[in-house]
Design a protein around this motif. Sequence first.
Motif, short mmCIF file in Angstrom:
data_model
loop_
_atom_site.label_atom_id
_atom_site.label_comp_id
_atom_site.label_asym_id
_atom_site.label_seq_id
_atom_site.Cartn_x
_atom_site.Cartn_y
_atom_site.Cartn_z
N ALA A 58 9.52 117.08 42.84
CA ALA A 58 9.65 117.34 44.28
C ALA A 58 10.05 118.79 44.58
CB ALA A 58 10.64 116.36 44.91
N PRO A 59 11.09 119.36 43.91
CA PRO A 59 11.41 120.77 44.17
C PRO A 59 10.27 121.72 43.80
CG PRO A 59 13.26 119.67 43.13
CD PRO A 59 12.11 118.72 43.07
N MET A 60 9.56 121.43 42.71
CA MET A 60 8.45 122.30 42.33
C MET A 60 7.34 122.23 43.38
SD MET A 60 8.14 121.82 38.19
CE MET A 60 6.76 122.95 38.12
N GLY A 61 7.06 121.03 43.88
CA GLY A 61 6.06 120.92 44.93
C GLY A 61 6.48 121.63 46.20
N TYR A 62 7.77 121.52 46.54
CA TYR A 62 8.28 122.22 47.73
C TYR A 62 8.20 123.73 47.55
CZ TYR A 62 11.53 123.57 51.44
OH TYR A 62 12.10 124.15 52.54
N ALA A 63 8.55 124.22 46.34
CA ALA A 63 8.45 125.66 46.07
C ALA A 63 7.00 126.13 46.11
CB ALA A 63 9.08 125.98 44.72
N LEU A 64 6.08 125.29 45.64
CA LEU A 64 4.67 125.65 45.71
C LEU A 64 4.22 125.79 47.16
CD1 LEU A 64 1.99 126.16 44.24
CD2 LEU A 64 1.61 123.68 44.28
N TRP A 65 4.67 124.87 48.01
CA TRP A 65 4.31 124.97 49.43
C TRP A 65 4.93 126.22 50.05
CZ3 TRP A 65 7.77 124.51 53.64
CH2 TRP A 65 7.15 124.51 54.89
N LEU A 66 6.20 126.52 49.70
CA LEU A 66 6.86 127.71 50.24
C LEU A 66 6.13 128.99 49.84
CD1 LEU A 66 10.71 127.09 49.81
CD2 LEU A 66 9.36 127.04 51.92
N SER A 67 5.53 128.99 48.65
CA SER A 67 4.88 130.20 48.17
C SER A 67 3.67 130.60 49.01
CB SER A 67 4.45 130.03 46.71
OG SER A 67 3.41 129.06 46.59
N PHE A 68 3.21 129.70 49.86
CA PHE A 68 2.09 130.01 50.75
C PHE A 68 2.56 130.32 52.17
CE2 PHE A 68 0.20 126.96 47.63
CZ PHE A 68 -0.61 127.89 46.98
N THR A 69 3.86 130.54 52.35
CA THR A 69 4.41 130.78 53.69
C THR A 69 5.29 132.03 53.68
OG1 THR A 69 6.43 129.48 53.36
CG2 THR A 69 4.46 128.28 54.05
N THR A 70 5.77 132.39 54.88
CA THR A 70 6.72 133.50 55.04
C THR A 70 8.11 132.98 55.34
OG1 THR A 70 6.18 133.67 57.39
CG2 THR A 70 4.92 135.06 55.86
N PHE A 71 8.41 131.76 54.94
CA PHE A 71 9.70 131.12 55.24
C PHE A 71 10.84 131.94 54.65
CE2 PHE A 71 12.92 127.74 54.40
CZ PHE A 71 13.18 127.43 55.73
N ASP A 72 11.92 132.13 55.46
CA ASP A 72 13.08 132.90 55.01
C ASP A 72 14.33 132.06 54.86
OD1 ASP A 72 13.64 132.34 57.62
OD2 ASP A 72 13.92 134.42 58.27
N GLY A 73 14.22 130.75 55.03
CA GLY A 73 15.36 129.87 54.85
C GLY A 73 16.17 129.63 56.09
N ILE A 74 15.99 130.43 57.14
CA ILE A 74 16.81 130.31 58.35
C ILE A 74 15.94 130.22 59.59
CG2 ILE A 74 18.59 131.38 59.76
CD1 ILE A 74 19.67 132.71 57.26
N SER A 75 15.12 131.24 59.78
CA SER A 75 14.35 131.34 61.01
C SER A 75 13.23 130.30 61.04
CB SER A 75 13.75 132.75 61.14
OG SER A 75 12.89 132.81 62.27
N PRO A 76 13.03 129.67 62.22
CA PRO A 76 11.91 128.72 62.35
C PRO A 76 10.57 129.43 62.55
CG PRO A 76 13.12 128.82 64.40
CD PRO A 76 13.88 129.68 63.44
N ASP A 77 10.62 130.73 62.75
CA ASP A 77 9.38 131.49 62.98
C ASP A 77 8.77 131.91 61.65
OD1 ASP A 77 9.86 131.27 65.70
OD2 ASP A 77 11.01 133.13 65.76
N TRP A 78 8.12 130.99 61.01
CA TRP A 78 7.42 131.30 59.77
C TRP A 78 5.96 130.91 59.95
CZ3 TRP A 78 4.95 127.19 57.57
CH2 TRP A 78 5.38 125.90 57.93
N LYS A 79 5.14 131.43 59.09
CA LYS A 79 3.71 131.15 59.20
C LYS A 79 3.11 130.99 57.81
CE LYS A 79 2.51 136.07 59.56
NZ LYS A 79 1.79 137.08 60.37
#
Length: 334
Positions: A58-79
């Motif tokens: 599950a963490p590896m899958g979540y990290a894989l999904w994050l790698s395709f985004t600009t998520f910063d851990g705080i701001s909801p404004d990611w793409k």
Amino acid sequence: MTAADQISSVAGRSGAPATAGRARAAGRPRTSMTARRHRAFYLFTSPWITGFLLLTVAPMGYALWLSFTTFDGISPDWKYVGLGNYRELLNDPVTWDSLGRAGLFAVTSVPLSIMAGLGLAVLVNRPLKARGVFRTLLYLPAVVPPVGAGLAFKLLFDQNSGASNGVLTFFGVDAVPWLADPYARYVLLMTVLWAAGNVMIISLAGLQDVPRELHEAARIDGASAWRTFRSITVPLLSPVLLFQTVTGMIASVQTIMPLLLAPLGDTSGITTVPQSNYLYMMHVFAQYFALGRYGYASALLWVLFVLILVVTGLIFKFTSGAVFYNVDPEAKKK
């Protein structure tokens, strides 16, 4: 049809159901036993399977999904940026420099650690008095937590108050900035060799599995101790050495010890890490916690994961003919 044929036919028809019934009756306990064994297997392995799915997959899958985004851990404004993070890291010279340093550290520390551990194992494998005490003392550094070891080396090699510079000053030598370039890489290497007791224990177990008859036969044939070690001991230890090479390579490229050895500075500790110790995982740490680039850092980790798989596969491929097994894995399968 004769009377004998009719009797045989009737007997066959009447006996077939009975035979089939006996076969089914005999098959039920076997099937039931197999089912119980399967249930017991999955019951006993369910904690590990659950932990593996929840804490690894599950963490590896979540990290894989994050790698395709600009998520910063705080701001909801990611793409969603697709492969944008991967294209960026391919064009990032800092990433490649840190990866090169990590590779150089791996090819330096892993062989030295294996040789140090094997040498210690050969020494404590000899019939010496109180060798159990020596084994314990040599293994103790391996059980010290990495945080404690890092802080201890940091205090030991501090330029102003460290014991190492105190000894040098006593002999009239100027204090050395051990925790700065270009000396920091050597301190990092010493922290790895200091904990070679773990490698020693594994090598010692392999040495005790080597048949003594082979050593005695070599001694009778007039082989020297070095020739016996090189031609008998090392080939029989090749599976152990392969295991230590693979696990040591994986651990070395993931080391985070430079952060613990960094001089006191900013709260993140990133800018105080010497350039020679700015390894790949330090770059990942900086992207995660200093810059808050979760998507880019996740892409860095997935690239490292793929590289580890490739390097491990190459190690197995090019050492397949040099590793000796007491039981051939292919023959065992047959």
